[in-house]
Design a protein around this motif. Structure first.
Motif, mmCIF file in Angstrom:
data_model
loop_
_atom_site.group_PDB
_atom_site.id
_atom_site.type_symbol
_atom_site.label_atom_id
_atom_site.label_comp_id
_atom_site.label_asym_id
_atom_site.label_seq_id
_atom_site.Cartn_x
_atom_site.Cartn_y
_atom_site.Cartn_z
ATOM 1 N N LYS A 76 0.812 -1.219 0.000
ATOM 2 C CA LYS A 76 0.000 0.000 0.000
ATOM 3 C C LYS A 76 0.840 1.261 0.000
ATOM 4 C CE LYS A 76 -3.950 -2.096 2.377
ATOM 5 N NZ LYS A 76 -4.847 -2.018 3.552
ATOM 6 N N ASN A 77 2.165 1.113 -0.067
ATOM 7 C CA ASN A 77 3.060 2.279 -0.027
ATOM 8 C C ASN A 77 2.763 3.167 1.177
ATOM 9 O OD1 ASN A 77 4.260 1.392 -2.371
ATOM 10 N ND2 ASN A 77 3.988 3.312 -3.486
ATOM 11 N N THR A 78 2.563 2.558 2.317
ATOM 12 C CA THR A 78 2.140 3.300 3.501
ATOM 13 C C THR A 78 2.937 2.861 4.721
ATOM 14 O OG1 THR A 78 -0.093 3.558 2.611
ATOM 15 C CG2 THR A 78 0.187 3.939 4.962
ATOM 16 N N VAL A 79 3.307 3.837 5.525
ATOM 17 C CA VAL A 79 3.927 3.570 6.818
ATOM 18 C C VAL A 79 3.014 4.133 7.900
ATOM 19 C CG1 VAL A 79 5.339 5.683 6.744
ATOM 20 C CG2 VAL A 79 6.059 3.748 8.144
ATOM 21 N N TYR A 80 2.994 3.475 9.043
ATOM 22 C CA TYR A 80 2.081 3.834 10.120
ATOM 23 C C TYR A 80 2.852 4.124 11.405
ATOM 24 C CZ TYR A 80 -1.128 1.419 6.957
ATOM 25 O OH TYR A 80 -1.844 1.014 5.851
ATOM 26 N N LEU A 81 2.216 4.903 12.252
ATOM 27 C CA LEU A 81 2.717 5.114 13.602
ATOM 28 C C LEU A 81 1.530 4.990 14.549
ATOM 29 C CD1 LEU A 81 5.279 5.808 15.254
ATOM 30 C CD2 LEU A 81 4.487 8.190 15.238
ATOM 31 N N ASP A 82 1.488 3.890 15.285
ATOM 32 C CA ASP A 82 0.453 3.686 16.288
ATOM 33 C C ASP A 82 0.937 4.259 17.607
ATOM 34 O OD1 ASP A 82 -0.076 0.820 14.512
ATOM 35 O OD2 ASP A 82 -1.768 2.131 15.028
ATOM 36 N N MET A 83 0.164 5.171 18.131
ATOM 37 C CA MET A 83 0.558 5.885 19.343
ATOM 38 C C MET A 83 -0.446 5.582 20.436
ATOM 39 S SD MET A 83 1.726 9.515 17.661
ATOM 40 C CE MET A 83 0.049 9.994 17.292
ATOM 41 N N ASN A 84 0.019 5.009 21.521
ATOM 42 C CA ASN A 84 -0.818 4.659 22.662
ATOM 43 C C ASN A 84 -0.325 5.383 23.913
ATOM 44 O OD1 ASN A 84 -2.445 2.659 21.225
ATOM 45 N ND2 ASN A 84 -0.593 1.403 21.223
ATOM 46 N N SER A 85 -1.167 5.406 24.911
ATOM 47 C CA SER A 85 -0.827 6.054 26.195
ATOM 48 C C SER A 85 -0.256 7.441 25.954
ATOM 49 C CB SER A 85 0.168 5.183 26.978
ATOM 50 O OG SER A 85 -0.368 3.903 27.203
ATOM 51 N N LEU A 86 -0.933 8.200 25.144
ATOM 52 C CA LEU A 86 -0.419 9.522 24.778
ATOM 53 C C LEU A 86 -0.357 10.457 25.970
ATOM 54 C CD1 LEU A 86 -2.160 9.810 21.333
ATOM 55 C CD2 LEU A 86 0.294 10.108 21.725
ATOM 56 N N LYS A 87 0.654 11.314 25.941
ATOM 57 C CA LYS A 87 0.899 12.279 27.004
ATOM 58 C C LYS A 87 0.855 13.680 26.416
ATOM 59 C CE LYS A 87 4.205 9.033 29.086
ATOM 60 N NZ LYS A 87 5.606 8.855 29.550
ATOM 61 N N PRO A 88 0.577 14.674 27.223
ATOM 62 C CA PRO A 88 0.596 16.053 26.713
ATOM 63 C C PRO A 88 1.922 16.412 26.051
ATOM 64 C CG PRO A 88 -0.475 15.990 28.841
ATOM 65 C CD PRO A 88 0.072 14.608 28.612
ATOM 66 N N GLU A 89 3.006 15.866 26.515
ATOM 67 C CA GLU A 89 4.316 16.175 25.933
ATOM 68 C C GLU A 89 4.520 15.536 24.556
ATOM 69 O OE1 GLU A 89 3.726 14.953 29.008
ATOM 70 O OE2 GLU A 89 5.298 13.516 29.612
ATOM 71 N N ASP A 90 3.577 14.709 24.122
ATOM 72 C CA ASP A 90 3.621 14.172 22.756
ATOM 73 C C ASP A 90 3.030 15.160 21.744
ATOM 74 O OD1 ASP A 90 2.753 10.993 24.132
ATOM 75 O OD2 ASP A 90 4.745 11.616 23.433
ATOM 76 N N THR A 91 2.459 16.231 22.223
ATOM 77 C CA THR A 91 1.868 17.232 21.335
ATOM 78 C C THR A 91 2.925 17.824 20.419
ATOM 79 O OG1 THR A 91 0.123 17.800 22.895
ATOM 80 C CG2 THR A 91 0.712 19.471 21.255
ATOM 81 N N ALA A 92 2.676 17.737 19.116
ATOM 82 C CA ALA A 92 3.643 18.205 18.124
ATOM 83 C C ALA A 92 3.050 18.007 16.732
ATOM 84 C CB ALA A 92 4.953 17.423 18.225
ATOM 85 N N VAL A 93 3.743 18.557 15.746
ATOM 86 C CA VAL A 93 3.470 18.195 14.358
ATOM 87 C C VAL A 93 4.346 16.982 14.043
ATOM 88 C CG1 VAL A 93 3.559 18.914 11.950
ATOM 89 C CG2 VAL A 93 2.928 20.568 13.736
ATOM 90 N N TYR A 94 3.733 15.955 13.504
ATOM 91 C CA TYR A 94 4.439 14.722 13.194
ATOM 92 C C TYR A 94 4.672 14.627 11.684
ATOM 93 C CZ TYR A 94 3.957 12.983 17.920
ATOM 94 O OH TYR A 94 4.076 12.812 19.289
ATOM 95 N N TYR A 95 5.897 14.270 11.343
ATOM 96 C CA TYR A 95 6.315 14.181 9.951
ATOM 97 C C TYR A 95 6.842 12.777 9.644
ATOM 98 C CZ TYR A 95 6.591 19.296 10.330
ATOM 99 O OH TYR A 95 6.323 20.627 10.542
#
Length: 123
Positions: A76-95
C-alpha cells in the motif's frame, strides 16, 4: 522524487491513542527506510521512530518506547505510527520522511518529507 502525505492527527485526551498514516508515491517505496519525526512549538525537530525497508528493523526514541509502534505495508506504499498512552508532551506536528544516507536519528539524513500532521494531547 517521492511525495509523502501524512494523515490521522487530531486532538486526543491523555492516555488515548491515535494512528498516523503516511502514504508515499513512487515505485521504489519498498526499498526505503522510513522515519517519523515530530516538532513541538519552539523546539527542534526530533526523531520518533524508524523502520527498515522490510520492516525487520525498528528503532524508537527513548521517550516513546513501549507506547508507539511503527509499521509499514509496502503493498500500500504506507507507513504507520500507532501511538498509545499519549501524554501532553507528545503534542507536536508529526512528519514522515524517507531516509537517504547517514545517521538514522538525525533529520538531515532524510531526503523527502511530508507536510506534517498535528497531534494535540490534552491533559
Amino acid at each position: 522524487q517521492v511525495q509523502l502525505v501524512e494523515s490521522g492527527g487530531g486532538l486526543v485526551q491523555a492516555g488515548g491513542s491515535l494512528r498516523l498514516s503516511c502514504a508515499a508515491s513512487g515505485r521504489t517505496f519498498s526499498t526505503y527506510t522510513m522515519g517519523w519525526f515530530r516538532q513541538a512549538p519552539g523546539k527542534e525537530r526530533e526523531f520518533v521512530a524508524a523502520i527498515s525497508w522490510s520492516g525487520g528493523s525498528r528503532n524508537y526514541a527513548d521517550s516513546v518506547k513501549g507506547r508507539f509502534t511503527v509499521s509499514r505495508d509496502n503493498a500500500k506504499n504506507t507507513v504507520y505510527l500507532d501511538m498509545n498512552s499519549l501524554k501532553p508532551e507528545d503534542t507536536a506536528v508529526y512528519y514522515c520522511a524517507v531516509r537517504g544516507g547517514g545517521p538514522l536519528k538525525q533529520s538531515p539524513t532524510y531526503d523527502y518529507w511530508g507536510q506534517g500532521t498535528q497531534v494535540t494531547v490534552s491533559s
